[in-house]
Write a protein that holds these residues in place. Structure first.
Motif, PDB file in Angstrom:
ATOM      1  N   ALA A  93       0.806  -1.221   0.000  1.00 19.24           N
ATOM      2  CA  ALA A  93       0.000   0.000   0.000  1.00 19.24           C
ATOM      3  C   ALA A  93       0.847   1.284   0.000  1.00 19.24           C
ATOM      4  O   ALA A  93       0.674   2.137  -0.883  1.00 19.24           O
ATOM      5  N   PRO A  94       1.795   1.475   0.946  1.00 24.16           N
ATOM      6  CA  PRO A  94       2.594   2.702   0.899  1.00 24.16           C
ATOM      7  C   PRO A  94       3.511   2.753  -0.316  1.00 24.16           C
ATOM      8  O   PRO A  94       3.805   3.840  -0.836  1.00 24.16           O
ATOM      9  N   ALA A  95       3.969   1.595  -0.779  1.00 19.57           N
ATOM     10  CA  ALA A  95       4.829   1.570  -1.969  1.00 19.57           C
ATOM     11  C   ALA A  95       4.075   2.064  -3.196  1.00 19.57           C
ATOM     12  O   ALA A  95       4.626   2.804  -4.031  1.00 19.57           O
ATOM     13  N   MET A  96       2.816   1.684  -3.335  1.00 22.25           N
ATOM     14  CA  MET A  96       2.031   2.136  -4.471  1.00 22.25           C
ATOM     15  C   MET A  96       1.764   3.635  -4.397  1.00 22.25           C
ATOM     16  O   MET A  96       1.724   4.324  -5.425  1.00 22.25           O
ATOM     17  N   ALA A  97       1.576   4.160  -3.190  1.00 26.25           N
ATOM     18  CA  ALA A  97       1.399   5.613  -3.040  1.00 26.25           C
ATOM     19  C   ALA A  97       2.656   6.347  -3.496  1.00 26.25           C
ATOM     20  O   ALA A  97       2.588   7.369  -4.197  1.00 26.25           O
ATOM     21  N   ALA A  98       3.824   5.816  -3.112  1.00 27.36           N
ATOM     22  CA  ALA A  98       5.085   6.435  -3.546  1.00 27.36           C
ATOM     23  C   ALA A  98       5.232   6.344  -5.056  1.00 27.36           C
ATOM     24  O   ALA A  98       5.686   7.294  -5.705  1.00 27.36           O
ATOM     25  N   ARG A  99       4.856   5.208  -5.616  1.00 23.54           N
ATOM     26  CA  ARG A  99       4.944   5.040  -7.065  1.00 23.54           C
ATOM     27  C   ARG A  99       4.047   6.030  -7.801  1.00 23.54           C
ATOM     28  O   ARG A  99       4.384   6.500  -8.891  1.00 23.54           O
ATOM     29  N   ALA A 100       2.902   6.368  -7.194  1.00 23.64           N
ATOM     30  CA  ALA A 100       1.980   7.305  -7.828  1.00 23.64           C
ATOM     31  C   ALA A 100       2.459   8.745  -7.744  1.00 23.64           C
ATOM     32  O   ALA A 100       2.370   9.502  -8.713  1.00 23.64           O
ATOM     33  N   PHE A 101       2.983   9.139  -6.572  1.00 25.67           N
ATOM     34  CA  PHE A 101       3.283  10.554  -6.345  1.00 25.67           C
ATOM     35  C   PHE A 101       4.714  10.958  -6.693  1.00 25.67           C
ATOM     36  O   PHE A 101       4.985  12.140  -6.936  1.00 25.67           O
ATOM     37  N   ALA A 102       5.649   9.991  -6.700  1.00 20.92           N
ATOM     38  CA  ALA A 102       7.056  10.341  -6.931  1.00 20.92           C
ATOM     39  C   ALA A 102       7.286  11.029  -8.276  1.00 20.92           C
ATOM     40  O   ALA A 102       8.010  12.036  -8.334  1.00 20.92           O
ATOM     41  N   PRO A 103       6.709  10.548  -9.395  1.00 27.40           N
ATOM     42  CA  PRO A 103       6.940  11.250 -10.663  1.00 27.40           C
ATOM     43  C   PRO A 103       6.406  12.682 -10.663  1.00 27.40           C
ATOM     44  O   PRO A 103       7.008  13.583 -11.255  1.00 27.40           O
ATOM     45  N   ILE A 104       5.267  12.896  -9.980  1.00 31.63           N
ATOM     46  CA  ILE A 104       4.697  14.242  -9.895  1.00 31.63           C
ATOM     47  C   ILE A 104       5.620  15.151  -9.084  1.00 31.63           C
ATOM     48  O   ILE A 104       5.873  16.305  -9.452  1.00 31.63           O
ATOM     49  N   ALA A 105       6.130  14.618  -7.956  1.00 33.11           N
ATOM     50  CA  ALA A 105       7.055  15.396  -7.134  1.00 33.11           C
ATOM     51  C   ALA A 105       8.328  15.722  -7.898  1.00 33.11           C
ATOM     52  O   ALA A 105       8.866  16.835  -7.813  1.00 33.11           O
ATOM     53  N   ALA A 106       8.821  14.768  -8.683  1.00 35.42           N
ATOM     54  CA  ALA A 106      10.023  15.001  -9.479  1.00 35.42           C
ATOM     55  C   ALA A 106       9.778  16.083 -10.531  1.00 35.42           C
ATOM     56  O   ALA A 106      10.632  16.945 -10.773  1.00 35.42           O
ATOM     57  N   ALA A 107       8.602  16.038 -11.153  1.00 37.57           N
ATOM     58  CA  ALA A 107       8.266  17.059 -12.152  1.00 37.57           C
ATOM     59  C   ALA A 107       8.185  18.441 -11.509  1.00 37.57           C
ATOM     60  O   ALA A 107       8.653  19.442 -12.082  1.00 37.57           O
ATOM     61  N   ALA A 108       7.592  18.508 -10.310  1.00 36.90           N
ATOM     62  CA  ALA A 108       7.505  19.793  -9.604  1.00 36.90           C
ATOM     63  C   ALA A 108       8.897  20.313  -9.238  1.00 36.90           C
ATOM     64  O   ALA A 108       9.173  21.521  -9.340  1.00 36.90           O
ATOM     65  N   LEU A 109       9.789  19.418  -8.818  1.00 39.63           N
ATOM     66  CA  LEU A 109      11.151  19.822  -8.477  1.00 39.63           C
ATOM     67  C   LEU A 109      11.895  20.304  -9.711  1.00 39.63           C
ATOM     68  O   LEU A 109      12.657  21.286  -9.655  1.00 39.63           O
ATOM     69  N   TRP A 110      11.679  19.636 -10.833  1.00 40.68           N
ATOM     70  CA  TRP A 110      12.301  20.080 -12.086  1.00 40.68           C
ATOM     71  C   TRP A 110      11.791  21.467 -12.472  1.00 40.68           C
ATOM     72  O   TRP A 110      12.566  22.343 -12.877  1.00 40.68           O
ATOM     73  N   THR A 111      10.493  21.700 -12.323  1.00 43.57           N
ATOM     74  CA  THR A 111       9.917  23.002 -12.651  1.00 43.57           C
ATOM     75  C   THR A 111      10.499  24.094 -11.763  1.00 43.57           C
ATOM     76  O   THR A 111      10.797  25.208 -12.229  1.00 43.57           O
ATOM     77  N   ALA A 112      10.700  23.776 -10.488  1.00 43.48           N
ATOM     78  CA  ALA A 112      11.217  24.778  -9.537  1.00 43.48           C
ATOM     79  C   ALA A 112      12.673  25.111  -9.776  1.00 43.48           C
ATOM     80  O   ALA A 112      13.108  26.257  -9.553  1.00 43.48           O
ATOM     81  N   THR A 113      13.464  24.135 -10.232  1.00 44.43           N
ATOM     82  CA  THR A 113      14.909  24.344 -10.361  1.00 44.43           C
ATOM     83  C   THR A 113      15.363  24.531 -11.800  1.00 44.43           C
ATOM     84  O   THR A 113      16.459  25.027 -12.049  1.00 44.43           O
ATOM     85  N   GLY A 114      14.555  24.085 -12.765  1.00 44.39           N
ATOM     86  CA  GLY A 114      14.901  24.256 -14.168  1.00 44.39           C
ATOM     87  C   GLY A 114      15.844  23.232 -14.731  1.00 44.39           C
ATOM     88  O   GLY A 114      16.279  23.341 -15.879  1.00 44.39           O
ATOM     89  N   SER A 115      16.189  22.191 -13.956  1.00 44.96           N
ATOM     90  CA  SER A 115      17.040  21.123 -14.476  1.00 44.96           C
ATOM     91  C   SER A 115      16.797  19.851 -13.680  1.00 44.96           C
ATOM     92  O   SER A 115      16.135  19.876 -12.634  1.00 44.96           O
ATOM     93  N   TYR A 116      17.377  18.753 -14.176  1.00 44.89           N
ATOM     94  CA  TYR A 116      17.210  17.475 -13.503  1.00 44.89           C
ATOM     95  C   TYR A 116      18.273  17.211 -12.430  1.00 44.89           C
ATOM     96  O   TYR A 116      18.271  16.149 -11.812  1.00 44.89           O
ATOM     97  N   ASN A 117      19.159  18.152 -12.181  1.00 47.61           N
ATOM     98  CA  ASN A 117      20.206  17.923 -11.177  1.00 47.61           C
ATOM     99  C   ASN A 117      19.613  17.710  -9.783  1.00 47.61           C
ATOM    100  O   ASN A 117      19.999  16.783  -9.057  1.00 47.61           O
ATOM    101  N   ALA A 118      18.659  18.563  -9.402  1.00 47.38           N
ATOM    102  CA  ALA A 118      18.044  18.429  -8.078  1.00 47.38           C
ATOM    103  C   ALA A 118      17.207  17.147  -8.003  1.00 47.38           C
ATOM    104  O   ALA A 118      17.181  16.471  -6.968  1.00 47.38           O
ATOM    105  N   VAL A 119      16.524  16.809  -9.096  1.00 45.07           N
ATOM    106  CA  VAL A 119      15.733  15.574  -9.137  1.00 45.07           C
ATOM    107  C   VAL A 119      16.644  14.371  -8.950  1.00 45.07           C
ATOM    108  O   VAL A 119      16.335  13.447  -8.188  1.00 45.07           O
ATOM    109  N   LEU A 120      17.781  14.401  -9.622  1.00 46.19           N
ATOM    110  CA  LEU A 120      18.733  13.296  -9.523  1.00 46.19           C
ATOM    111  C   LEU A 120      19.266  13.163  -8.105  1.00 46.19           C
ATOM    112  O   LEU A 120      19.385  12.052  -7.570  1.00 46.19           O
ATOM    113  N   ALA A 121      19.577  14.294  -7.471  1.00 44.82           N
ATOM    114  CA  ALA A 121      20.090  14.261  -6.097  1.00 44.82           C
ATOM    115  C   ALA A 121      19.043  13.705  -5.133  1.00 44.82           C
ATOM    116  O   ALA A 121      19.353  12.857  -4.274  1.00 44.82           O
TER     117      ALA A 121
END
Length: 415
Positions: free
Chosen positions: A361-389
């Motif tokens: 159950a918690p793993a599926m929640a992470a699987r659902a929200f992690a890509p959205i969080a990564a996209a938001a982090l990319w939008t905030a920083t303008g690159s994938y460096n922060a997402v990668l970190a």
């Protein structure tokens, strides 16, 4: 071990173990291919035809993943009680009907309802349910070879269905493709699950039927597991793994483009992931079929942080991209086997479905929200460096918490 069918009810004789696993494998290829791998291609065609935005389409997919996680525990608990046949076959029938309904969609709201239903049904038709059925058939500790073989079959789902769906899209369109996928679930998947899964052949059926309800409640395996630090360490580890896997799956393509690779090179590199997953599982099957899951998992969890570290510190060319894809694919392929066996080898030999569902159950929640969080982090920083970190940190948490769970469970077993 098997039990006799109740008086007045005739059960077909249990299928041989090889037929059982091979049949489940064919059905899993079809279930994964039609219910999971089909979405991006169908969604792209829908977007072009109906004008739906990608965010709107993928929002429905996210909702489906979340509901799949919520359904994981009750599905697992029901399979523990011997309802695997009805659940997997019945869910395939319902999934087929929903795919047929999807083929008639004209608006976004009914599409969301359909994807929500398919998400719930995925919990009863994909690996977690199939693993629980295998564990009940052979006994949790004897399910290792069956689960490993099942992952080898399932590894071909994308290889079979992605080109098949592309062919269908080019000949009968996305609506016709969905009709075909619906029929696959109605006729093939439901038929195989009903024909193969025989509760009278389950190794655990005799013990389950002999135990009184009061005794079963008193010894609730999930209740006991929730009191174990190993369960919670595994929950952290598997949740971090799901988030890491999901971010890499959805963002590795644009990340490599951002690093300057051409689209054709990126596609060629990512094509390595599927064969690498199957290759990793074959290596385990041939070279370490009886290796402890603690040891196997402790080694394979290194693959994720190492792949991400390569992307962080090594200049990203085509060779590095292929190496990262191969390492990620092989590690994830083996991790699927580890994921299927951590419950009986590290947590409890009873209540496989319920405990596995609670971890899912918690793993599926992470699987659902992690890509959205990564996209938001990319939008905030303008690159994938922060997402990668951030993803590298999650991968380290995944590895360290698994090592802690393995050490704790080993110490407990030794005591």
């Amino acid at each position: 071990m098997s039990t006799a069918a109740p008086a007045g009810r005739r059960e077909a004789p249990p299928r041989p173990a090889g037929v059982f696993i091979a049949g489940l494998g064919v059905a899993q290829i079809a279930s994964w291919g039609s219910l999971y791998y089909s979405f991006p291609q169908i969604a792209e065609a829908m977007s072009q035809d109906l004008g739906f935005s990608k965010s709107g389409l993928y929002g429905a997919a996210t909702l489906g993943v979340l509901l799949s996680g919520l359904a994981a525990y009750p599905v697992g608990a029901a399979i523990d009680r011997g309802h695997g046949r009805g659940l997997m076959a019945g869910s395939s029938v319902l999934a087929g009907l929903l795919l047929l309904a999807w083929s008639q969609v004209e608006a976004l709201i009914p599409f969301y309802f359909i994807l929500a239903g398919l998400g719930l049904l995925q919990a009863a038709t994909l690996y977690e349910a199939a693993f629980a059925v295998v564990a009940r058939r052979f006994g949790a500790l004897n399910a290792r070879r069956g689960i490993t073989a099942l992952t080898l079959w399932g590894g071909f789902a994308s290889t079979v269905f992605i080109p098949l769906i592309e062919l269908l899209l080019g000949t009968v369109g996305w609506r016709g493709a969905l009709v075909a996928l619906g029929l696959v679930n109605l006729l093939l998947c439901a038929g195989i699950y009903w024909w193969l899964i025989n509760p009278a052949a389950d190794a655990t059926s005799a013990q389950a039927e002999a135990a009184s309800p009061a005794r079963r409640e008193a010894r609730s395996p999930l209740r006991q597991a929730l009191r174990s630090p190993v369960f919670w360490l595994l929950a952290i580890s598997l949740t971090a793994h799901a988030g890491t896997f999901s971010v890499i799956t959805f963002h590795l393509y644009p990340l490599l483009l951002e690093r300057g690779l051409q689209a054709t090179a990126v596609v060629a590199a990512l094509a390595v992931i599927g064969p690498a997953q199957v290759g990793g599982r074959i290596v385990v099957r041939l070279c370490a079929p009886d290796a402890s899951v603690r040891i196997l998992g402790a080694i394979v969890v290194l693959g994720f942080p190492l792949a991400l570290l390569m992307l962080t510190v090594v200049p990203t060319g085509f060779t590095v991209a292929v190496a990262v894809a191969a390492l990620f694919g092989a590690a994830n392929g083996v991790m699927t086997i580890v994921r299927g066996m951590v419950v009986p080898e590290m947590v409890s030999r009873e209540g496989y479905g319920a405990i596995n569902g609670a971890l899912t159950a918690p793993a599926m929640a992470a699987r659902a929200f992690a890509p959205i969080a990564a996209a938001a982090l990319w939008t905030a920083t303008g690159s994938y460096n922060a997402v990668l970190a951030a993803t590298l940190v999650a991968a380290v948490i995944f590895a360290v918490s698994f090592w802690a769970a393995a050490a704790w469970s080993l110490a407990t077993t030794s005591d």
